[in-house]
Design a protein around this motif. Sequence first.
Motif, PDB file in Angstrom:
ATOM      1  N   GLY A   1       0.798  -1.210   0.000  1.00  0.00           N
ATOM      2  CA  GLY A   1       0.000   0.000   0.000  1.00  0.00           C
ATOM      3  C   GLY A   1       0.831   1.260   0.000  1.00  0.00           C
ATOM      4  O   GLY A   1       1.990   1.268   0.421  1.00  0.00           O
ATOM      5  N   LEU A   2       0.210   2.330  -0.473  1.00  0.00           N
ATOM      6  CA  LEU A   2       0.805   3.663  -0.465  1.00  0.00           C
ATOM      7  C   LEU A   2      -0.258   4.629   0.021  1.00  0.00           C
ATOM      8  O   LEU A   2      -1.391   4.628  -0.464  1.00  0.00           O
ATOM      9  N   GLN A   3       0.114   5.449   0.997  1.00  0.00           N
ATOM     10  CA  GLN A   3      -0.833   6.380   1.610  1.00  0.00           C
ATOM     11  C   GLN A   3      -0.198   7.758   1.648  1.00  0.00           C
ATOM     12  O   GLN A   3       0.987   7.908   1.972  1.00  0.00           O
ATOM     13  N   ALA A   4      -0.984   8.789   1.335  1.00  0.00           N
ATOM     14  CA  ALA A   4      -0.475  10.155   1.334  1.00  0.00           C
ATOM     15  C   ALA A   4      -1.541  11.096   1.870  1.00  0.00           C
ATOM     16  O   ALA A   4      -2.746  10.838   1.738  1.00  0.00           O
ATOM     17  N   GLY A   5      -1.096  12.183   2.484  1.00  0.00           N
ATOM     18  CA  GLY A   5      -2.046  13.141   3.030  1.00  0.00           C
ATOM     19  C   GLY A   5      -1.449  14.528   3.153  1.00  0.00           C
ATOM     20  O   GLY A   5      -0.230  14.699   3.218  1.00  0.00           O
ATOM     21  N   HIS A   6      -2.334  15.518   3.156  1.00  0.00           N
ATOM     22  CA  HIS A   6      -1.953  16.917   3.334  1.00  0.00           C
ATOM     23  C   HIS A   6      -2.953  17.549   4.288  1.00  0.00           C
ATOM     24  O   HIS A   6      -4.165  17.349   4.161  1.00  0.00           O
ATOM     25  N   GLN A   7      -2.453  18.314   5.255  1.00  0.00           N
ATOM     26  CA  GLN A   7      -3.322  18.917   6.271  1.00  0.00           C
ATOM     27  C   GLN A   7      -2.878  20.344   6.540  1.00  0.00           C
ATOM     28  O   GLN A   7      -1.681  20.629   6.637  1.00  0.00           O
ATOM     29  N   GLU A   8      -3.870  21.242   6.680  1.00  0.00           N
ATOM     30  CA  GLU A   8      -3.619  22.630   7.060  1.00  0.00           C
ATOM     31  C   GLU A   8      -4.470  22.943   8.289  1.00  0.00           C
ATOM     32  O   GLU A   8      -5.680  22.755   8.272  1.00  0.00           O
ATOM     33  N   LEU A   9      -3.821  23.414   9.352  1.00  0.00           N
ATOM     34  CA  LEU A   9      -4.485  23.683  10.623  1.00  0.00           C
ATOM     35  C   LEU A   9      -4.322  25.150  10.997  1.00  0.00           C
ATOM     36  O   LEU A   9      -3.274  25.754  10.750  1.00  0.00           O
ATOM     37  N   THR A  10      -5.358  25.698  11.618  1.00  0.00           N
ATOM     38  CA  THR A  10      -5.309  27.072  12.099  1.00  0.00           C
ATOM     39  C   THR A  10      -6.053  27.172  13.426  1.00  0.00           C
ATOM     40  O   THR A  10      -7.131  26.588  13.579  1.00  0.00           O
ATOM     41  N   ALA A  11      -5.472  27.868  14.385  1.00  0.00           N
ATOM     42  CA  ALA A  11      -6.156  28.198  15.646  1.00  0.00           C
ATOM     43  C   ALA A  11      -5.655  29.570  16.084  1.00  0.00           C
ATOM     44  O   ALA A  11      -4.958  29.713  17.082  1.00  0.00           O
ATOM     45  N   SER A  12      -5.996  30.565  15.289  1.00  0.00           N
ATOM     46  CA  SER A  12      -5.487  31.918  15.498  1.00  0.00           C
ATOM     47  C   SER A  12      -6.218  32.609  16.639  1.00  0.00           C
ATOM     48  O   SER A  12      -7.186  32.093  17.206  1.00  0.00           O
TER      49      SER A  12
ATOM     50  N   ALA B   1       3.480   7.512   2.973  1.00  0.00           N
ATOM     51  CA  ALA B   1       3.932   6.282   3.620  1.00  0.00           C
ATOM     52  C   ALA B   1       3.728   5.100   2.696  1.00  0.00           C
ATOM     53  O   ALA B   1       2.767   5.051   1.919  1.00  0.00           O
ATOM     54  N   GLY B   2       4.635   4.152   2.782  1.00  0.00           N
ATOM     55  CA  GLY B   2       4.488   2.879   2.104  1.00  0.00           C
ATOM     56  C   GLY B   2       4.466   1.769   3.129  1.00  0.00           C
ATOM     57  O   GLY B   2       5.135   1.861   4.169  1.00  0.00           O
ATOM     58  N   TYR B   3       3.678   0.736   2.884  1.00  0.00           N
ATOM     59  CA  TYR B   3       3.582  -0.348   3.857  1.00  0.00           C
ATOM     60  C   TYR B   3       3.366  -1.674   3.148  1.00  0.00           C
ATOM     61  O   TYR B   3       2.948  -1.733   1.978  1.00  0.00           O
ATOM     62  N   VAL B   4       3.682  -2.741   3.859  1.00  0.00           N
ATOM     63  CA  VAL B   4       3.502  -4.095   3.336  1.00  0.00           C
ATOM     64  C   VAL B   4       2.961  -4.965   4.456  1.00  0.00           C
ATOM     65  O   VAL B   4       3.355  -4.814   5.621  1.00  0.00           O
ATOM     66  N   PHE B   5       2.029  -5.831   4.118  1.00  0.00           N
ATOM     67  CA  PHE B   5       1.426  -6.755   5.082  1.00  0.00           C
ATOM     68  C   PHE B   5       1.488  -8.165   4.494  1.00  0.00           C
ATOM     69  O   PHE B   5       1.102  -8.377   3.336  1.00  0.00           O
TER      70      PHE B   5
ATOM     71  N   ILE C   1       6.981   2.512   6.449  1.00  0.00           N
ATOM     72  CA  ILE C   1       7.924   3.623   6.513  1.00  0.00           C
ATOM     73  C   ILE C   1       7.203   4.870   6.014  1.00  0.00           C
ATOM     74  O   ILE C   1       6.426   4.800   5.055  1.00  0.00           O
ATOM     75  N   GLU C   2       7.447   5.979   6.690  1.00  0.00           N
ATOM     76  CA  GLU C   2       6.690   7.198   6.429  1.00  0.00           C
ATOM     77  C   GLU C   2       7.629   8.386   6.375  1.00  0.00           C
ATOM     78  O   GLU C   2       8.661   8.421   7.056  1.00  0.00           O
ATOM     79  N   ARG C   3       7.280   9.364   5.569  1.00  0.00           N
ATOM     80  CA  ARG C   3       7.991  10.633   5.527  1.00  0.00           C
ATOM     81  C   ARG C   3       7.018  11.728   5.890  1.00  0.00           C
ATOM     82  O   ARG C   3       5.948  11.867   5.268  1.00  0.00           O
ATOM     83  N   VAL C   4       7.340  12.509   6.919  1.00  0.00           N
ATOM     84  CA  VAL C   4       6.463  13.551   7.428  1.00  0.00           C
ATOM     85  C   VAL C   4       7.198  14.888   7.370  1.00  0.00           C
ATOM     86  O   VAL C   4       8.305  15.016   7.906  1.00  0.00           O
ATOM     87  N   ASN C   5       6.593  15.875   6.734  1.00  0.00           N
ATOM     88  CA  ASN C   5       7.139  17.232   6.669  1.00  0.00           C
ATOM     89  C   ASN C   5       6.146  18.185   7.325  1.00  0.00           C
ATOM     90  O   ASN C   5       4.970  18.211   6.945  1.00  0.00           O
ATOM     91  N   LEU C   6       6.596  18.930   8.320  1.00  0.00           N
ATOM     92  CA  LEU C   6       5.734  19.865   9.033  1.00  0.00           C
ATOM     93  C   LEU C   6       6.332  21.262   8.951  1.00  0.00           C
ATOM     94  O   LEU C   6       7.534  21.455   9.196  1.00  0.00           O
TER      95      LEU C   6
END
Length: 367
Positions: free
Chosen positions: A32-43, A65-69, A86-91
């Motif tokens: 599997g391959l999973q990807a996501g994008h998120q934008e958060l605000t609490a001004s 992220a890529g995964y194997v089962f 294994i996952e790559r996260v950029n914040l």
Amino acid sequence: RQTFTNKEQEGRVEVQLMPFNARFAAVTTALGLQAGHQELTASSPDDPTSPLNGLFNPNKNDRIAGYVFNELKFTDTTKAQIAGRIERVNLTGTTPAFVPELFDLNVNPGDVGPATARNLHFTPKSASIGLIQDLPWGLVASITGQYVERAPRPAELFSRGPHEATVTFDIGNPNLGIETAKSIEIGLRRATGPFRFEATAYYTKFNGFIYRRLTGNTCEDVACVGPADPAFPLELNQAIYSQRDATFRGGEFQSQLDIGPLNGGIWGIENQFDVVRATFNDGTSVPRIPPVRVGGGLFWRDTNWLTRINLLHAFAQNDIAPVGETPTAGYNLLKAEISYKTKLDSSWFGAREMMVGLVGNNLLNEN
């Protein structure tokens, strides 16, 4: 007081390969391959353009992220499961250049430093292996070992303001590292027959467990001083996101027993129990841990209808953090529900089943 906005997109694609015979086992693999994008605000609720008084400035994170089962079926009654991820996260976000634990009530916005851009990268890796064994009388036993890494969340990195809902002034730590958990879990379950149950016990060792540490200081708006003074009470408890090694151990049990027929259906009893004990390496308690809980109730079901009523009792929690937390009294939660489920003609927009119901929670109106 606080408005949170969350804009998020997520997608996943998964491919299951045809099973093949590896001589010692029949192997089924999923990739599997999973990807996501998120934008958060609490001004700031008063001035969204202000760098102060909000919980955190706009931030975003991207992850892929890529995964194997793999499932290895040795015999009809014995199989193993092996998985990896294994996952790559950029914040990216902003934090004040310097946020002291204590700062004067007459604080100037410059005293906490200008907003500094942060661009953080993490590569968490996780793996698990489990053995599942079918036993007589419909029992299934399992044992699982896991190594799980987790990247810090945006709130843990970028918070620096009042959080009215939890009555805290949260200060994030952009220097947090990856949280690592090593777990072992054993289980026994029975999913068929008049008596069905599931029991699990687990032990988890955390390296760099991320938590909100209450300091004992109190705050209001951007001002944080020492412990509360009765002559000058402040509203919020200061909490700083921190990391420490910790150990969690606990267990859960739930069951259903069919008693007999009633009005064309089956009635029975159900119960549940869960407990967790969490401590840091020095023996002090991890904050915000739920208490021991035990509950039970009655149910009735037939082909279409399900009704149940359940009472859950939570015991007093006295295993609390040495700073900032107070003991919590026990309470009772009463829940009741009724639902109706029916099959549909699949020509109706492709729908095959419909369920409608009504659920009542906390019917005793307890705090």
